[in-house]
Design a protein around this motif. Structure first.
Motif, PDB file in Angstrom:
ATOM      1  N   ALA A  96       0.837  -1.209   0.000  1.00  0.00           N
ATOM      2  CA  ALA A  96       0.000   0.000   0.000  1.00  0.00           C
ATOM      3  C   ALA A  96       0.866   1.250   0.000  1.00  0.00           C
ATOM      4  CB  ALA A  96      -0.925  -0.012   1.213  1.00  0.00           C
ATOM      5  N   ALA A  97       1.932   1.227   0.798  1.00  0.00           N
ATOM      6  CA  ALA A  97       2.825   2.390   0.836  1.00  0.00           C
ATOM      7  C   ALA A  97       3.419   2.640  -0.548  1.00  0.00           C
ATOM      8  CB  ALA A  97       3.933   2.167   1.867  1.00  0.00           C
ATOM      9  N   MET A  98       3.835   1.552  -1.210  1.00  0.00           N
ATOM     10  CA  MET A  98       4.430   1.699  -2.534  1.00  0.00           C
ATOM     11  C   MET A  98       3.388   2.144  -3.559  1.00  0.00           C
ATOM     12  SD  MET A  98       7.678   1.216  -2.352  1.00  0.00           S
ATOM     13  CE  MET A  98       8.393   0.613  -3.876  1.00  0.00           C
ATOM     14  N   ALA A  99       2.183   1.589  -3.460  1.00  0.00           N
ATOM     15  CA  ALA A  99       1.137   1.978  -4.409  1.00  0.00           C
ATOM     16  C   ALA A  99       0.818   3.464  -4.265  1.00  0.00           C
ATOM     17  CB  ALA A  99      -0.125   1.150  -4.171  1.00  0.00           C
ATOM     18  N   TRP A 100       0.740   3.903  -3.031  1.00  0.00           N
ATOM     19  CA  TRP A 100       0.444   5.323  -2.790  1.00  0.00           C
ATOM     20  C   TRP A 100       1.558   6.199  -3.366  1.00  0.00           C
ATOM     21  CZ3 TRP A 100       2.315   9.706  -0.672  1.00  0.00           C
ATOM     22  CH2 TRP A 100       1.392  10.726  -0.446  1.00  0.00           C
ATOM     23  N   LEU A 101       2.813   5.795  -3.089  1.00  0.00           N
ATOM     24  CA  LEU A 101       3.939   6.599  -3.560  1.00  0.00           C
ATOM     25  C   LEU A 101       4.050   6.560  -5.085  1.00  0.00           C
ATOM     26  CD1 LEU A 101       6.625   5.779  -0.848  1.00  0.00           C
ATOM     27  CD2 LEU A 101       5.560   7.996  -1.278  1.00  0.00           C
ATOM     28  N   ASN A 102       3.709   5.410  -5.684  1.00  0.00           N
ATOM     29  CA  ASN A 102       3.741   5.356  -7.146  1.00  0.00           C
ATOM     30  C   ASN A 102       2.740   6.338  -7.752  1.00  0.00           C
ATOM     31  OD1 ASN A 102       5.791   3.566  -8.143  1.00  0.00           O
ATOM     32  ND2 ASN A 102       4.725   1.930  -7.046  1.00  0.00           N
ATOM     33  N   ALA A 103       1.559   6.425  -7.122  1.00  0.00           N
ATOM     34  CA  ALA A 103       0.572   7.407  -7.597  1.00  0.00           C
ATOM     35  C   ALA A 103       1.108   8.820  -7.419  1.00  0.00           C
ATOM     36  CB  ALA A 103      -0.741   7.220  -6.843  1.00  0.00           C
ATOM     37  N   ALA A 104       1.767   9.058  -6.267  1.00  0.00           N
ATOM     38  CA  ALA A 104       2.348  10.385  -6.012  1.00  0.00           C
ATOM     39  C   ALA A 104       3.452  10.682  -7.027  1.00  0.00           C
ATOM     40  CB  ALA A 104       2.903  10.445  -4.596  1.00  0.00           C
ATOM     41  N   PHE A 105       4.220   9.644  -7.360  1.00  0.00           N
ATOM     42  CA  PHE A 105       5.290   9.788  -8.348  1.00  0.00           C
ATOM     43  C   PHE A 105       4.693  10.209  -9.694  1.00  0.00           C
ATOM     44  CE2 PHE A 105       7.925   8.067 -11.741  1.00  0.00           C
ATOM     45  CZ  PHE A 105       9.190   8.480 -11.378  1.00  0.00           C
ATOM     46  N   ASP A 106       3.629   9.510 -10.112  1.00  0.00           N
ATOM     47  CA  ASP A 106       2.990   9.844 -11.389  1.00  0.00           C
ATOM     48  C   ASP A 106       2.455  11.269 -11.380  1.00  0.00           C
ATOM     49  OD1 ASP A 106       3.600   7.319 -12.252  1.00  0.00           O
ATOM     50  OD2 ASP A 106       1.596   6.485 -11.858  1.00  0.00           O
ATOM     51  N   ALA A 107       1.834  11.642 -10.261  1.00  0.00           N
ATOM     52  CA  ALA A 107       1.297  13.009 -10.167  1.00  0.00           C
ATOM     53  C   ALA A 107       2.422  14.035 -10.246  1.00  0.00           C
ATOM     54  CB  ALA A 107       0.521  13.171  -8.865  1.00  0.00           C
ATOM     55  N   GLY A 108       3.531  13.733  -9.588  1.00  0.00           N
ATOM     56  CA  GLY A 108       4.669  14.643  -9.618  1.00  0.00           C
ATOM     57  C   GLY A 108       5.278  14.723 -11.004  1.00  0.00           C
ATOM     58  N   GLN A 109       5.382  13.554 -11.659  1.00  0.00           N
ATOM     59  CA  GLN A 109       5.952  13.519 -13.004  1.00  0.00           C
ATOM     60  C   GLN A 109       5.087  14.333 -13.966  1.00  0.00           C
ATOM     61  OE1 GLN A 109       9.020  11.783 -12.951  1.00  0.00           O
ATOM     62  NE2 GLN A 109       9.180  13.182 -14.676  1.00  0.00           N
ATOM     63  N   ALA A 110       3.781  14.239 -13.780  1.00  0.00           N
ATOM     64  CA  ALA A 110       2.873  15.014 -14.634  1.00  0.00           C
ATOM     65  C   ALA A 110       3.119  16.506 -14.463  1.00  0.00           C
ATOM     66  CB  ALA A 110       1.422  14.669 -14.302  1.00  0.00           C
TER      67      ALA A 110
END
Length: 735
Positions: free
Chosen positions: A642-656
């Motif tokens: 869950a921690a990784m899934a959340w951070l991956n979403a945050a990563f995508d949002a940041g990359q955008a």
DNA sequence: AGCACGCCGACT
DNA sequence: GTCGGCGTGCTC
């Protein structure tokens, strides 16, 4: 009540950050209140302490307009409002560290204040005023000041040469024992003398740990009799803290001495901030808004017309780079302070120890050598080191053995099945404590009695691996048992660490025992290396420093260097109490399997500048601070997935966001589990953000942080439920 | 985060 | 018939 007489007040509160509400809410007031006024306001059922931050305009509120604004409960107006400078400081800290303003403000106020209503508050304020009025005014007799040596005098001249709006922050770079404290006392005296009768100056002195406040407070009290001095740190009871805070806020306390929390003290006439041991990692808060008290001290001084003096024998590379000439490029071979040049910080240098006490000789012992691998005891204490300890005993001198690992052994191990004493709640070993026969996790506190046999296979032969201070204490006592001592009695080995000093006052008591000469060999953790003077210690031995050399933590070597320099500085400090043979050289012995490591070459030469120059070059090549600026997005969840899934979403949002090219040079690293992936049954992961410029990092973090709430709301429910909390750590200490 | 309201099992 | 389990939802 005439509704038209009511006004809308913006009030900052300590609300949980994930609340979509923000931290500044609007209330009705019967009259306009100045920004900085303390109020109690209703929120849901309860009444909360808040700070008025201004009048709300008639524009719609954030989100939906509530049907009816509620009136403030009461106004705590027994003291002046918090001043605009304090409001600016907390607002800046909130923005910079990506937290809600209300959270930062309320955390900076004494927690006891939250529990008081207006009447109780007024009573407290009245009590303090009466207390001060009845206190006998100690006459400010002139105090005999020790003479400054040439370097101290030069540093003071250089400090005084910069004044007014153009004065830069100053870095006092002085080896241990060079008399930095005396320079602090002089600049504090200057600042106090510069005050006026109506606005007497206030001075803030920051130290890294509570343990160091008593001795410094004594020193300041002796030098400034009749001046009100208060301490502000987490060791105070809530009421003591409230009183100290109030004394600072009313301006009555002239000198405020404290740990990192004190950087937020309300001080209406602040003229000077001193940050002692400015490199110390304790200045970086590890919870809440993870602020750096040292960095905020610099910001605060510059925005309040105060001056700031940072002091260290081993400055942080950040401060050191600021004190170099052009753009942070280190310049070797700089002369004394007066010539300090054109850095962003003024550099003041003390190279000599006072009374010309020599610096300790540094000796490296190669632990690969045959002599060190002959048997088990030689692998722990090199025969040459053992001989040096014995020589100390024979001469009646004290020695210090420094090991940064408390307990008896860091892990218990079963040779038959390979079982190790891991913690059920953390990704760490439970440490074997022999004194009470427990296995203890130093991270979550989980404690069990030591099992008689291996819990996995029943094997009775389970063994401790490695050694902590308790085992070192035991083994040294055994190794030195037959050694002749100058006092004729058996060798006295003592240990000072967090375990031996659990009780209040026991550190001071044990230190007193060492000072009184009741101890021959002192075993301790870094706790004893910091700040305490041991005038009778001639030998410092560091048996196991190597762990930090190849750590995943890029600052580990920097910290090790500081610790070793500081440890060496414990040996043979000169002073009035130094004994007759004080001309005897003192010695720092370091056992290492990597004797050619450049860190040790710099250590041998007491050459911080060479170490700093080499390390700055490495950091530049690796794109690490201070040549870049970092932030970590940390996530804590019930599962690592869950921690990784959340951070991956945050990563995508940041990359955008980055694809929109809003923040030049900012880059994101993919999320990874934290170095300690599980702590107290919470799984942790993190994502690193790197930027060449602070402004770009700040701009990115602001937009990203705003977007993250929406990002996490859009995740699958099972991920959302498993995520416990997340937060940004700006300028993280470890990555 | 607190602290409500709100709808289902074991007690006097 | 109530007391209370903690699931969801709100707080200017």
């Amino acid at each position: 009540m005439d509704a038209s007489a009511l006004c809308r007040l913006s009030v900052a509160l300590d609300l949980p950050a994930h609340l979509a509400l923000g931290s500044v809410l609007t209330y009705l007031g019967e009259r306009p209140l100045a920004a900085g006024t303390l109020v109690r306001v209703p929120l849901g059922k309860a009444s909360h302490l808040g700070v008025v931050v201004g009048l709300a305009d008639e524009a719609p509120l954030d989100g939906a307009e509530p049907t009816a604004l509620r009136p403030v409960d009461e106004v705590l107006d027994a003291t002046a409002p918090l001043n605009p400078a304090w409001l600016n400081l907390t607002r800046f800290a909130a923005h910079y560290y990506q937290r809600a303003w209300g959270e930062v403000m309320l955390a900076a106020l004494p927690s006891h204040l939250r529990r008081l209503d207006a009447t109780q508050w007024a009573a407290q304020v009245g009590k303090l005023k009466r207390g001060l009025a009845s206190a006998p005014a100690t006459p400010a007799r002139p105090v005999a000041m020790p003479d400054l040596n040439a370097e101290q005098a030069a540093a003071l001249r250089a400090w005084r040469a910069e004044a007014g709006a153009t004065a830069r922050p100053a870095l006092l770079f002085g080896v241990t024992g060079s008399g930095k404290t005396e320079v602090y006392l002089r600049v504090v005296a200057d600042a106090l003398a510069a005050g006026t009768a109506t606005a007497p100056s206030q001075v803030l002195v920051l130290v890294p740990e509570i343990n160091l406040t008593p001795q410094l407070e004594a020193r300041f009290a002796e030098r400034f009799p009749g001046q009100a001095i208060v301490s502000l740190h987490s060791g105070l009871t809530p009421v003591q803290r409230l009183r100290a805070w109030l004394a600072a806020h009313t301006g009555q306390a002239r000198i405020v001495l404290g740990t990192r929390m004190a950087v937020f003290a309300s001080m209406p006439n602040l003229r000077l901030i001193v940050v002692d041991e400015e490199h110390d990692p304790s200045y970086k808060a590890q919870d809440g808004a993870r602020h750096s008290a040292r960095d905020l001290a610099v910001w605060r001084a510059q925005h309040e017309g105060a001056r700031v003096l940072l002091g260290s024998a081993t400055p942080s590379l950040e401060s050191w780079a600021h004190a170099q000439n052009a753009g942070g490029v280190p310049m070797a071979g700089r002369r004394v302070g007066e010539l300090a040049g054109s850095g962003r910080y003024q550099l003041l240098t003390l190279r000599e120890r006072v009374a010309s006490a020599p610096l300790p000789q540094v000796r490296l012992l190669d632990m690969n050598a045959p002599a060190a691998t002959a048997d088990e005891s030689s692998r722990l204490i090199h025969p040459v080191a053992l001989a040096a300890l014995k020589a100390c005993l024979a001469r009646g001198e004290q020695s210090l053995v420094l090991l940064n690992r408390r307990g008896y052994a860091p892990v218990l191990h079963c040779g038959a099945c390979g079982w190790k004493s891991e913690c059920a709640h953390c990704s760490a070993w439970r440490v074997f404590h022999r004194t009470d026969r427990t296995l203890r996790c130093h991270h979550c506190g989980l404690t069990h009695r030591v099992p008689r046999a291996c819990p996995e296979c029943g094997n009775l032969d389970i063994k401790p691996l490695g050694h902590g201070t308790q085992k070192l204490e035991e083994q040294l006592a055994a190794l030195l048992a037959q050694a002749p001592t100058a006092h004729g009695g058996p060798v006295r080995v003592a240990r000072i660490d967090a375990d031996s000093t659990r009780l209040k006052g026991s550190l001071q008591a044990q230190l007193a025992g060492v000072h009184a000469g009741e101890v021959d060999v002192l075993v301790g953790t870094q706790m004893v290396a910091k700040g305490h003077d041991f005038r009778r210690i001639r030998l410092v031995l560091v048996p196991e420093p190597d762990g930090a050399l190849f750590s995943h933590d890029f600052r580990a070597a920097e910290r090790l260097f500081a610790l070793l320099m500081q440890a060496g500085g414990r040996a043979g400090r000169a002073g009035p109490e130094a004994d007759a043979q004080s001309d005897a050289t003192s010695e720092l012995i370091v056992q290492t399997s990597f004797p050619t490591h450049p860190l040790f070459a710099a250590l041998k030469g007491h050459d911080f500048e060479a170490f700093a120059a080499a390390t700055l070059t490495e950091r530049a090549q690796a794109g690490l601070p201070p040549h870049s600026h970092l932030a970590l997005l940390r996530c804590e969840a019930r599962t690592q997935a869950a921690a990784m899934a959340w951070l991956n979403a945050a990563f995508d949002a940041g990359q955008a966001l980055l694809d929109q090219a809003a923040a030049p040079g900012v880059s994101l690293c993919p999320p990874v589990p934290a170095a300690m992936a599980r702590l107290a049954n919470v799984e942790r992961a993190q994502l690193l953000v790197e930027a060449p410029r602070r402004a770009a990092l700040q701009a990115f973090l602001r937009d990203w942080h705003a977007a993250l709430h929406a990002t996490s709301a859009a995740l699958p429910q099972e991920v959302g439920r498993a995520v416990i909390r997340w937060a940004v750590d700006v300028d993280p200490q470890v990555i």
